[in-house]
Motif scaffolding. Structure first.
Motif, short mmCIF file in Angstrom:
data_model
loop_
_atom_site.label_atom_id
_atom_site.label_comp_id
_atom_site.label_asym_id
_atom_site.label_seq_id
_atom_site.Cartn_x
_atom_site.Cartn_y
_atom_site.Cartn_z
N GLU A 123 -18.53 -54.39 27.10
CA GLU A 123 -18.22 -53.91 28.44
C GLU A 123 -16.81 -53.35 28.46
O GLU A 123 -15.89 -53.90 27.87
N VAL A 124 -16.62 -52.23 29.16
CA VAL A 124 -15.30 -51.62 29.25
C VAL A 124 -15.20 -50.86 30.57
O VAL A 124 -16.18 -50.33 31.07
N THR A 125 -14.01 -50.84 31.13
CA THR A 125 -13.75 -50.10 32.37
C THR A 125 -13.35 -48.67 32.04
O THR A 125 -12.56 -48.43 31.12
N MET A 126 -13.91 -47.75 32.79
CA MET A 126 -13.57 -46.33 32.62
C MET A 126 -12.82 -45.84 33.85
O MET A 126 -13.30 -45.96 34.98
N ASP A 127 -11.64 -45.26 33.64
CA ASP A 127 -10.86 -44.67 34.72
C ASP A 127 -11.22 -43.20 34.84
O ASP A 127 -11.26 -42.47 33.85
N CYS A 128 -11.44 -42.78 36.08
CA CYS A 128 -11.89 -41.40 36.31
C CYS A 128 -11.36 -40.92 37.66
O CYS A 128 -11.48 -41.63 38.66
N PRO A 129 -10.77 -39.73 37.72
CA PRO A 129 -10.45 -39.16 39.04
C PRO A 129 -11.72 -38.68 39.70
O PRO A 129 -12.69 -38.34 39.02
N ASN A 130 -11.73 -38.67 41.02
CA ASN A 130 -12.93 -38.16 41.71
C ASN A 130 -12.61 -36.99 42.63
O ASN A 130 -13.46 -36.59 43.44
N ASP A 131 -11.41 -36.42 42.48
CA ASP A 131 -11.05 -35.26 43.30
C ASP A 131 -10.15 -34.30 42.52
O ASP A 131 -9.34 -33.60 43.09
N ARG A 132 -10.32 -34.29 41.20
CA ARG A 132 -9.39 -33.50 40.38
C ARG A 132 -10.06 -32.31 39.69
O ARG A 132 -9.59 -31.20 39.74
N TYR A 133 -11.19 -32.55 39.04
CA TYR A 133 -11.86 -31.50 38.27
C TYR A 133 -13.22 -31.20 38.89
O TYR A 133 -13.70 -31.92 39.76
N LYS B 31 -7.02 -38.66 42.78
CA LYS B 31 -6.07 -38.44 41.70
C LYS B 31 -4.73 -39.15 41.92
O LYS B 31 -4.09 -39.57 40.96
N ALA B 32 -4.30 -39.31 43.17
CA ALA B 32 -3.03 -39.98 43.43
C ALA B 32 -3.08 -41.41 42.92
O ALA B 32 -2.15 -41.90 42.26
N GLN B 33 -4.18 -42.11 43.21
CA GLN B 33 -4.33 -43.48 42.75
C GLN B 33 -4.62 -43.53 41.25
O GLN B 33 -4.12 -44.40 40.53
N TYR B 34 -5.42 -42.58 40.78
CA TYR B 34 -5.76 -42.53 39.35
C TYR B 34 -4.50 -42.38 38.50
O TYR B 34 -4.25 -43.18 37.58
N PHE B 35 -3.68 -41.37 38.78
CA PHE B 35 -2.48 -41.15 37.97
C PHE B 35 -1.47 -42.26 38.19
O PHE B 35 -0.75 -42.64 37.27
N GLY B 36 -1.39 -42.79 39.42
CA GLY B 36 -0.49 -43.91 39.66
C GLY B 36 -0.83 -45.11 38.81
O GLY B 36 0.05 -45.87 38.40
#
Length: 533
Positions: free
Chosen positions: A365-375, A403-408
């Motif tokens: 199991e692994v967590t994946m980080d992904c923006p949902n308003d960037r690409y 993206k603000a939370q993702y990059f933060g």
């Protein structure tokens, strides 16, 4: 995270010919799926953010509509010898608050962009020494030749030293900052527009700068930017006339927009590469059920993940044909020998065997980080990856955020905080060295702390780094291309990253606005005109 074609692969760089006279003033209303969090031009190397900053800030150099480097705040330059550059600054330029632009601002900006908290460390070489010759002449001294120096500066904007000092903004604002600095909420550039008001996440209003040194190629008096995260709401705003330009148009709505009679869709290939990264540096992943070790340190696991991803399926079902699967971490338009590389086909059985051989027959199991308003369709791409990896027993806990939370999160000080992630990269210099240095470079180089600046995965191969250093100073194109090819071959053999594709951008444009796209499919709105309402 981008870096800009450069620079701007996210907002359409355009010039326009319309019936309206260039002397008539207009309001252009623009909506994007992502927000503009910080006005500090050193906070986030992300294309849309850089594009907005380009309305108000300028660098020593810029790119024209044909992507050629042209003078900006430096009106000319020369190389006195291979390691000694001299820049002659433009006289009579003022910042928006009236402060004069001088060499002191260049020296200050060169220090600030390379300070802790900046996301643009690699744009200006760490060993470059900036020397003030006089108020309008700056020398740059390098420890080794760098023929692509000014190409790397595309996206490095000059700030007002006096203004920053007066407002306690000497240090850059980190992307992870929870309390915005003065520079994050206000601007003081030299560009063709000034920001009249800025409400992060709500609305930003740009007003024309009547004292700009350049010659405007627009008839605008105002740009109103509104972030609209919802695809349906964004498209509805365009079709109702509430906004004039939107980005992106969801692939499923392209036909409807084109048939509307009030707007059209401009499609174009982009040189940003969308890819997946795996944390290969930590001894134990931050976000996984595997304890005491890191599965991604095993090359067999990385290869299995690569072979489990079906990029053709993503192209056909998620992107609806609007993507070009990639074998490399750079677009083929930017590297002549890209044609020599072929991406391996998806191979689920082979991936399962690799996982079993590595001791993970039942997956993990692994967590994946992904923006949902960037690409384009970023969240849908990540969902597809979740399903594909499930076929080899890997349970992916998807954390999709704006993206603000993702990059933060992923750019936290003290080390990147992610185990598995999706990201996009546009090399600011439009050169392979940028990818080899910023994305594939080792993060532990004491002589070059900017190496691996965007290497969230922690991949490291010293042989590749040595090649990257030679590539930077090599002026023979044929020799250089062969070294670039060799470096990419090393990364591929290591299964360092998982390149997915170069996406096609889709802009929804009102028929009252005509835009001519740049060669890199970017848009600078200050190159636009609009018909009278």
């Amino acid at each position: 995270m981008s870096v800009r074609q450069n620079l701007l692969a996210a907002i359409v760089a355009a010039t326009v010919a319309v019936a309206a006279s260039p002397a008539s003033s207009q309001v252009l209303r623009y909506a994007n799926q992502g927000e503009l969090k910080s006005l500090d031009p050193y906070t986030l190397k992300e294309t849309t953010t850089i594009a907005h900053h380009a309305h108000v800030y300028e660098g020593l150099v810029a790119r024209d509509k044909d992507l050629k480097i042209v003078p900006a705040l430096a009106e000319s330059w020369e190389t006195l010898d291979p390691t000694h550059w001299r820049f002659h600054l433009r006289k009579g330029v003022k910042f928006h608050n009236g402060d004069p632009f001088t060499a002191d601002d260049v020296l200050f900006s060169a220090d600030r962009v390379r300070a802790n908290g900046s996301n643009f460390l690699s744009n200006v070489p760490g060993d470059a020494k900036f020397v003030k010759v006089d108020d309008y002449t700056v020398d740059v001294m390098l420890s080794a030749p760098n023929p692509i120096l000014i190409s790397q500066w595309d996206g490095w904007y000059i700030m007002d030293k006096k203004w920053c000092e007066e407002h306690d903004s000497i240090a850059p604002t980190p992307a992870s900052a929870t309390t915005p600095s003065f520079a994050a909420l206000h601007e003081n550039g030299t560009g063709p527009f000034m920001i009249e008001s800025h409400q992060p996440g709500v609305k930003t209003v740009f007003k024309v700068n009547p004292n700009w040194w350049g010659k405007p190629e627009h008839n605008l008096k105002e740009i109103v930017f509104t972030p609209i995260a919802s695809d349906a709401t964004r498209v509805a705003a365009l079709l109702s006339g509430e906004v004039d330009v939107i980005e992106p148009v969801p692939v499923q709505d392209i036909q409807r927009v084109n048939a509307s009679g009030v707007a059209t869709v401009m499609n174009g290939p982009e040189v940003r590469t969308i890819f997946l990264g795996m944390d290969q540096a930590r001894d134990e992943l931050l976000y996984s059920n595997v304890k005491g070790k890191n599965p991604f340190k095993d090359i067999r696991v990385r290869e299995a993940f690569y072979k489990a991803i079906d990029v053709d399926l993503i192209k056909n079902r998620v992107m609806r044909g609007l993507s070009t699967p990639s074998a490399l971490m750079i677009a083929p338009q930017l590297f002549a020998l890209s044609k020599d590389f072929t991406r391996p086909k998806a191979d689920i059985d082979g991936a399962k065997k690799l996982m079993a051989d590595a001791g993970y027959a039942d997956g993990f199991e692994v967590t994946m980080d992904c923006p949902n308003d960037r690409y384009v369709n970023d969240a849908a791409i990540c969902q597809a990856v979740v399903g594909m990896l499930a076929r080899i027993g890997v349970k992916v806990d998807l954390l999709a955020q704006p993206k603000a939370q993702y990059f933060g999160k992923v750019l936290k000080p003290g080390g990147y905080k992610t185990s598995f992630y999706l990201l996009g990269w546009t090399p600011a210099s439009q050169d392979s060295h940028n990818v080899l240095h910023d994305i594939l470079g080792c993060r532990d180089d004491p002589k070059d702390p900017t190496r691996g600046e965007a290497n969230l995965a922690g991949y490291c191969n010293k042989e590749l780094d040595a090649l990257a250093d030679k590539i930077l100073v090599e002026s023979d194109t044929a020799k250089r291309d062969q070294m670039i090819k060799q470096a990419f071959e090393i990364a591929i053999k290591d299964w360092a990253y998982i390149p997915l594709h170069q996406q096609a951008l889709s802009w929804g444009v009102s028929k009252k606005v005509n835009l001519t796209q740049r060669a890199d499919n970017q848009v600078l709105l200050y190159w636009a005109t609009k018909q009278e309402e």
